[in-house]
Design an enzyme around this catalytic site. Sequence first.
Site, PDB file in Angstrom:
ATOM      1  N   PHE A  62     -30.956  12.110   4.010  1.00 22.58           N
ATOM      2  CA  PHE A  62     -31.054  10.812   4.683  1.00 22.58           C
ATOM      3  C   PHE A  62     -32.490  10.360   4.900  1.00 22.58           C
ATOM      4  CE2 PHE A  62     -26.888   9.048   5.633  1.00 22.58           C
ATOM      5  CZ  PHE A  62     -26.131  10.016   5.028  1.00 22.58           C
ATOM      6  N   LEU A  63     -33.375  10.824   4.011  1.00 23.14           N
ATOM      7  CA  LEU A  63     -34.759  10.338   4.020  1.00 23.14           C
ATOM      8  C   LEU A  63     -35.076   9.626   2.713  1.00 23.14           C
ATOM      9  CD1 LEU A  63     -36.860  13.169   5.740  1.00 23.14           C
ATOM     10  CD2 LEU A  63     -36.125  10.978   6.690  1.00 23.14           C
ATOM     11  N   GLU A 110     -13.688  12.212  13.054  1.00 24.30           N
ATOM     12  CA  GLU A 110     -13.772  12.591  11.640  1.00 24.30           C
ATOM     13  C   GLU A 110     -15.172  12.241  11.129  1.00 24.30           C
ATOM     14  OE1 GLU A 110     -11.492  14.079   9.527  1.00 24.30           O
ATOM     15  OE2 GLU A 110     -13.342  14.059   8.362  1.00 24.30           O
ATOM     16  N   LYS A 132       0.832  -1.199   0.000  1.00 26.74           N
ATOM     17  CA  LYS A 132       0.000   0.000   0.000  1.00 26.74           C
ATOM     18  C   LYS A 132       0.874   1.260   0.000  1.00 26.74           C
ATOM     19  CE  LYS A 132      -4.197   0.941   2.608  1.00 26.74           C
ATOM     20  NZ  LYS A 132      -4.774   0.652   3.903  1.00 26.74           N
ATOM     21  N   ARG A 189     -17.931  -3.063   1.612  1.00 27.00           N
ATOM     22  CA  ARG A 189     -18.107  -3.568   2.979  1.00 27.00           C
ATOM     23  C   ARG A 189     -19.578  -3.481   3.367  1.00 27.00           C
ATOM     24  NH1 ARG A 189     -13.968  -0.045   6.258  1.00 27.00           N
ATOM     25  NH2 ARG A 189     -14.514   1.411   4.611  1.00 27.00           N
ATOM     26  N   ARG A 193     -17.523  11.553   4.516  1.00 24.40           N
ATOM     27  CA  ARG A 193     -18.284  10.533   3.802  1.00 24.40           C
ATOM     28  C   ARG A 193     -17.434   9.983   2.678  1.00 24.40           C
ATOM     29  NH1 ARG A 193     -22.627  14.925   2.371  1.00 24.40           N
ATOM     30  NH2 ARG A 193     -20.684  16.076   2.548  1.00 24.40           N
ATOM     31  N   ASN A 241     -23.531   9.154  13.605  1.00 27.94           N
ATOM     32  CA  ASN A 241     -23.835   8.030  12.710  1.00 27.94           C
ATOM     33  C   ASN A 241     -25.107   7.304  13.145  1.00 27.94           C
ATOM     34  OD1 ASN A 241     -21.803   8.522  10.948  1.00 27.94           O
ATOM     35  ND2 ASN A 241     -20.477   6.853  11.603  1.00 27.94           N
ATOM     36  N   CYS A 298     -19.111   1.994   8.008  1.00 28.16           N
ATOM     37  CA  CYS A 298     -19.312   2.812   9.219  1.00 28.16           C
ATOM     38  C   CYS A 298     -20.669   2.606   9.893  1.00 28.16           C
ATOM     39  CB  CYS A 298     -19.133   4.286   8.874  1.00 28.16           C
ATOM     40  SG  CYS A 298     -17.442   4.650   8.392  1.00 28.16           S
TER      41      CYS A 298
HETATM   42  C1  UDX Z   1     -21.078   7.781   7.044  1.00 28.59           C
HETATM   43  C2  UDX Z   1     -21.386   9.180   7.611  1.00 28.59           C
HETATM   44  O1  UDX Z   1     -22.257   9.875   6.706  1.00 28.59           O
HETATM   45  C3  UDX Z   1     -20.093   9.965   7.797  1.00 28.59           C
HETATM   46  O2  UDX Z   1     -20.367  11.226   8.382  1.00 28.59           O
HETATM   47  C4  UDX Z   1     -19.156   9.152   8.689  1.00 28.59           C
HETATM   48  O3  UDX Z   1     -17.921   9.821   8.863  1.00 28.59           O
HETATM   49  C5  UDX Z   1     -18.925   7.769   8.119  1.00 28.59           C
HETATM   50  O4  UDX Z   1     -20.172   7.110   7.914  1.00 28.59           O
HETATM   51  P1  UDX Z   1     -20.492   6.794   4.635  1.00 28.59           P
HETATM   52  O5  UDX Z   1     -20.381   5.453   5.283  1.00 28.59           O
HETATM   53  O6  UDX Z   1     -19.437   7.224   3.659  1.00 28.59           O
HETATM   54  O7  UDX Z   1     -20.525   7.958   5.752  1.00 28.59           O
HETATM   55  O8  UDX Z   1     -21.896   6.792   3.880  1.00 28.59           O
HETATM   56  P2  UDX Z   1     -23.242   7.643   3.893  1.00 28.59           P
HETATM   57  O9  UDX Z   1     -23.214   8.630   2.788  1.00 28.59           O
HETATM   58  O10 UDX Z   1     -23.547   8.147   5.229  1.00 28.59           O
HETATM   59  O11 UDX Z   1     -24.279   6.505   3.497  1.00 28.59           O
HETATM   60  C6  UDX Z   1     -24.442   5.365   4.339  1.00 28.59           C
HETATM   61  C7  UDX Z   1     -25.457   4.418   3.779  1.00 28.59           C
HETATM   62  O12 UDX Z   1     -26.759   4.945   3.945  1.00 28.59           O
HETATM   63  C8  UDX Z   1     -25.330   4.076   2.303  1.00 28.59           C
HETATM   64  O13 UDX Z   1     -25.471   2.676   2.147  1.00 28.59           O
HETATM   65  C9  UDX Z   1     -26.481   4.807   1.651  1.00 28.59           C
HETATM   66  O14 UDX Z   1     -26.950   4.163   0.502  1.00 28.59           O
HETATM   67  C10 UDX Z   1     -27.526   4.776   2.763  1.00 28.59           C
HETATM   68  N1  UDX Z   1     -28.511   5.849   2.683  1.00 28.59           N
HETATM   69  C11 UDX Z   1     -28.123   7.147   2.797  1.00 28.59           C
HETATM   70  C12 UDX Z   1     -29.864   5.541   2.541  1.00 28.59           C
HETATM   71  O15 UDX Z   1     -30.234   4.365   2.463  1.00 28.59           O
HETATM   72  N2  UDX Z   1     -30.783   6.548   2.492  1.00 28.59           N
HETATM   73  C13 UDX Z   1     -30.420   7.866   2.583  1.00 28.59           C
HETATM   74  O16 UDX Z   1     -31.314   8.721   2.543  1.00 28.59           O
HETATM   75  C14 UDX Z   1     -29.050   8.176   2.736  1.00 28.59           C
END
Ligand code: UDX
Length: 459
Positions: free
Chosen positions: A260-261, A159, A42, A341, A162, A219, A271
């Site tokens: 997120f809706l 942190e 890496k 993942r 996303r 989260n 995460c």
């Molecule tokens: C998340 C947090 O957003 C971030 O702040 C933190 O640091 C790490 O975890 P990430 O894992 O990159 O980030 O993904 P995110 O954009 O949050 O999406 C997470 C999951 O939720 C995805 O599988 C996405 O498809 C799903 N999602 C998101 C929904 O099903 N509906 C939504 O409205 C939004």
Amino acid sequence: MDRTEGAPRVSVIGTGYLGATHAAAMAELGFEVVGADPDERKVAAFQAGRIPFHEPGLEELAARQLDSGRLRFTSSTAEAAGLADVHFICVGTPQRLTSHAANLDYVEAAVSELARNLTHDALIVGKSTVPVGTAARLRELVAALAPEGIRAELIWNPEFLREGRAVADTLHPDRIVLGGASSWASALMHELYAAPIAEGAPVVECDLETAELVKVSANAFLATKISFINAIAEVCQAAGADVGVLADAIGHDARIGRQFLNAGLGFGGGCLPKDIRALMHRAGELGATQAVGLMQQVDEINMGQRQKVVELAHEACGGSVLNRRVAVLGAAFKPDTDDVRDSPALNVAAALHLRGAQVTVMDPAAGETGRRTFPTLGFADDLATAVEHADVVLVLTEWPEFAGADPVALGALVRARHVVDARGCLDSAAWRAAGWTVRGLGLAPAPGLREVRVLAPLA
Ligand code: UDX
């Protein structure tokens, strides 16, 4: 920007999505940075300017900073310890194989090795997501292992980046949380984050425990929002209402917000799933049972969405998927990443494969990572090959290339025009007009108007 003269030097321990982006971003902010990771392959890739995962904008940023001479990589934590004044801990805290708890082995190993090898005063800054109480224990480790006469302080600075937007989120954070910082540590952190602070990023200073919990709670709240809308989607489906229109309407309330809706297949990734489970575990240990129950429900609703999509695929195929061709559009847990993942898309693909379906997966970025994780599934390099002779097409990750696909052209390639829109991203009217049956989670049978604005009062 070049601050290297007299400025604190930075090391970043762990070069995954978080660490690699943080290292390049700190160099972009003008500091001399060394990224450390025990994985020599890496390190060699990074040093040659190759990013071993898909993260938009990171390759360009890293290349620029490698050229500037401010950024370099090493496989030796001891070297990083000797060079830098501020050390960011960015190693992973995955879910343990045997429980819901977070695996803290990597964090403990990284902090111990760093502390043991310090050659001068240092600030150790935890960024990894950890269960509350971890940082206090790490402080004891540092105190026990740092060579005599060396001042080593440990603080927590969670942190919130996303994946897919890691570069912008790191350079322009919407808040900076500093847990347990002395006035010396706080001044150093203000120097390192001078640029985002000048842009208006608020700084929240608090104790170690609050800082650890801020990240986990953020989260957990996002996960709760998604499971909430998915629970409402079930009601919509039963009542003949449209969850997309409903989300738009409640999202106009500033207290709720539209983000997120999006109802659908639910959350996955490295995460949200493991963080809510780690919170469940830790809250249980602390006797905070309400949070345990709430997170349990959020997790159950989320995992149930995957099963619902499997059922929709069965329904579309007339009750059985045995020997049916299933095209799965999407492998990544969300668009703009190759991360698979805990990917809901691959979970659904694997479940259908297990039931005897011939599954072909296509993803614009996660084909390779998907293939490595589920080598028994079929993978196609392009959309046309993926849907050829399909009995049902499942849209499981909302890549723009899938949302914008031409239903007429695809309709000519499949065996039967059945689509399951598990992310609510298709123009269902256009697909229906092209002869497809469209199934989804929380979709009204005949979609209503998405939004009607009253432009002028009626006379
Ligand atoms: C998340 C947090 O957003 C971030 O702040 C933190 O640091 C790490 O975890 P990430 O894992 O990159 O980030 O993904 P995110 O954009 O949050 O999406 C997470 C999951 O939720 C995805 O599988 C996405 O498809 C799903 N999602 C998101 C929904 O099903 N509906 C939504 O409205 C939004």
